[in-house]
Write a protein that holds these residues in place. Structure first.
Motif, mmCIF file in Angstrom:
data_model
loop_
_atom_site.group_PDB
_atom_site.id
_atom_site.type_symbol
_atom_site.label_atom_id
_atom_site.label_comp_id
_atom_site.label_asym_id
_atom_site.label_seq_id
_atom_site.Cartn_x
_atom_site.Cartn_y
_atom_site.Cartn_z
ATOM 1 N N ASN A 28 -21.006 10.468 -11.291
ATOM 2 C CA ASN A 28 -20.977 11.625 -12.189
ATOM 3 C C ASN A 28 -20.076 11.311 -13.372
ATOM 4 O O ASN A 28 -18.917 10.938 -13.186
ATOM 5 C CB ASN A 28 -20.436 12.859 -11.471
ATOM 6 N N CYS A 29 -20.629 11.451 -14.575
ATOM 7 C CA CYS A 29 -19.835 11.230 -15.786
ATOM 8 C C CYS A 29 -20.401 12.106 -16.906
ATOM 9 O O CYS A 29 -21.347 12.864 -16.694
ATOM 10 C CB CYS A 29 -19.817 9.758 -16.178
ATOM 11 N N ARG A 30 -19.826 11.984 -18.100
ATOM 12 C CA ARG A 30 -20.288 12.791 -19.234
ATOM 13 C C ARG A 30 -21.713 12.451 -19.642
ATOM 14 O O ARG A 30 -22.400 13.270 -20.228
ATOM 15 C CB ARG A 30 -19.362 12.592 -20.427
ATOM 16 N N LEU A 31 -22.166 11.231 -19.351
ATOM 17 C CA LEU A 31 -23.528 10.826 -19.705
ATOM 18 C C LEU A 31 -24.566 11.444 -18.782
ATOM 19 O O LEU A 31 -25.742 11.455 -19.104
ATOM 20 C CB LEU A 31 -23.641 9.302 -19.667
ATOM 21 N N GLY A 32 -24.141 11.910 -17.622
ATOM 22 C CA GLY A 32 -25.057 12.520 -16.663
ATOM 23 C C GLY A 32 -24.683 12.163 -15.239
ATOM 24 O O GLY A 32 -23.650 11.567 -14.967
ATOM 25 N N ASP A 33 -25.561 12.558 -14.322
ATOM 26 C CA ASP A 33 -25.393 12.248 -12.908
ATOM 27 C C ASP A 33 -26.423 11.196 -12.539
ATOM 28 O O ASP A 33 -27.627 11.421 -12.707
ATOM 29 C CB ASP A 33 -25.594 13.502 -12.054
ATOM 30 N N PHE A 34 -25.965 10.067 -12.021
ATOM 31 C CA PHE A 34 -26.845 8.950 -11.715
ATOM 32 C C PHE A 34 -26.811 8.665 -10.218
ATOM 33 O O PHE A 34 -25.810 8.156 -9.711
ATOM 34 C CB PHE A 34 -26.436 7.700 -12.502
ATOM 35 N N PRO A 35 -27.900 8.983 -9.493
ATOM 36 C CA PRO A 35 -27.931 8.686 -8.060
ATOM 37 C C PRO A 35 -27.992 7.185 -7.800
ATOM 38 O O PRO A 35 -28.600 6.432 -8.559
ATOM 39 C CB PRO A 35 -29.206 9.363 -7.564
ATOM 40 N N VAL A 36 -27.345 6.764 -6.728
ATOM 41 C CA VAL A 36 -27.361 5.364 -6.320
ATOM 42 C C VAL A 36 -28.587 5.158 -5.438
ATOM 43 O O VAL A 36 -28.752 5.815 -4.418
ATOM 44 C CB VAL A 36 -26.081 4.984 -5.543
ATOM 45 N N ILE A 37 -29.455 4.239 -5.853
ATOM 46 C CA ILE A 37 -30.677 3.951 -5.105
ATOM 47 C C ILE A 37 -30.438 2.843 -4.085
ATOM 48 O O ILE A 37 -30.913 2.901 -2.963
ATOM 49 C CB ILE A 37 -31.808 3.547 -6.076
ATOM 50 N N GLN A 38 -29.675 1.844 -4.500
ATOM 51 C CA GLN A 38 -29.447 0.689 -3.642
ATOM 52 C C GLN A 38 -28.045 0.157 -3.911
ATOM 53 O O GLN A 38 -27.550 0.217 -5.032
ATOM 54 C CB GLN A 38 -30.487 -0.389 -3.951
ATOM 55 N N LYS A 39 -27.403 -0.380 -2.860
ATOM 56 C CA LYS A 39 -26.069 -0.958 -3.033
ATOM 57 C C LYS A 39 -25.843 -2.044 -1.998
ATOM 58 O O LYS A 39 -26.436 -2.034 -0.920
ATOM 59 C CB LYS A 39 -24.987 0.110 -2.929
ATOM 60 N N THR A 40 -25.009 -3.003 -2.377
ATOM 61 C CA THR A 40 -24.607 -4.051 -1.451
ATOM 62 C C THR A 40 -23.186 -3.735 -0.988
ATOM 63 O O THR A 40 -22.468 -2.993 -1.662
ATOM 64 C CB THR A 40 -24.635 -5.437 -2.123
#
Length: 174
Positions: A28-40
């Motif tokens: 979550n930041c000023r640019l928007g909310d970005f869901p995490v799809i994949q992570k290592t």
């Protein structure tokens, strides 16, 4: 998630390697909310640099669901984190000198989620595009110009000529 760094900060020459599963589902930041799809998993190397001082090296890859800046289509954006930070214990840390650097330390505890979020903020791309030659959307009708062209008038007058246009419009006969 908090990780205790007491043994690394107090033991001369100590090196600890760990793999940590990070519990980050969304950025979550000023640019928007970005869901995490994949992570290592996060690979951390903690190295003692002296009394109450340690270096933290980390590597991780995250994939976020973002929108194209031109056409607003959903894009999977991969962000590779490769960082190195130096931290100090609470006895050595001077709050006024490095306040931004140590905001992920809570005493002898490392806030791993806070560290990852800080690194993501610095590594997010300035512009996200679905493809390098994305045409975007029409400013008048809103059609996706990648799919089809529209018949809208795209002429944009030169703003330096606005005063002259006003003079002609004022003297125009109706």
């Amino acid at each position: 998630m908090l990780m205790n760094l007491t043994d690394v900060l107090t033991s001369e020459g100590k090196v600890v390697e760990k793999q940590v599963d990070v519990d980050i589902a969304e950025l979550n930041c000023r640019l928007g909310d970005f869901p995490v799809i994949q992570k290592t998993p996060l690979t951390l190397t903690l190295t003692n640099l002296g009394t109450n001082k340690a270096s933290i090296e980390g590597k991780m890859e995250l994939t976020f669901a973002m929108s194209c800046d031109r056409c607003l289509k959903s894009v999977n954006q991969k962000v590779t984190l490769d960082f190195m930070r130096t931290v100090e214990g609470p006895d050595e840390y001077k709050e006024d000198a490095q306040d931004d650097e140590q905001n992920f330390m809570e005493g002898y505890q490392l806030n791993v989620d806070g560290l990852i979020k800080n690194e993501c903020f610095m590594d997010l791309p300035m512009k996200v595009l679905c493809k390098p030659d994305c045409k975007g959307i029409c400013m008048k009708c809103g059609k996706d110009l990648n799919a089809e062209a529209c018949d809208c008038d795209t002429f944009v007058p030169d703003p330096r000529m606005a005063r002259i246009k006003d003079i002609f419009d004022a003297n125009k006969e109706v």
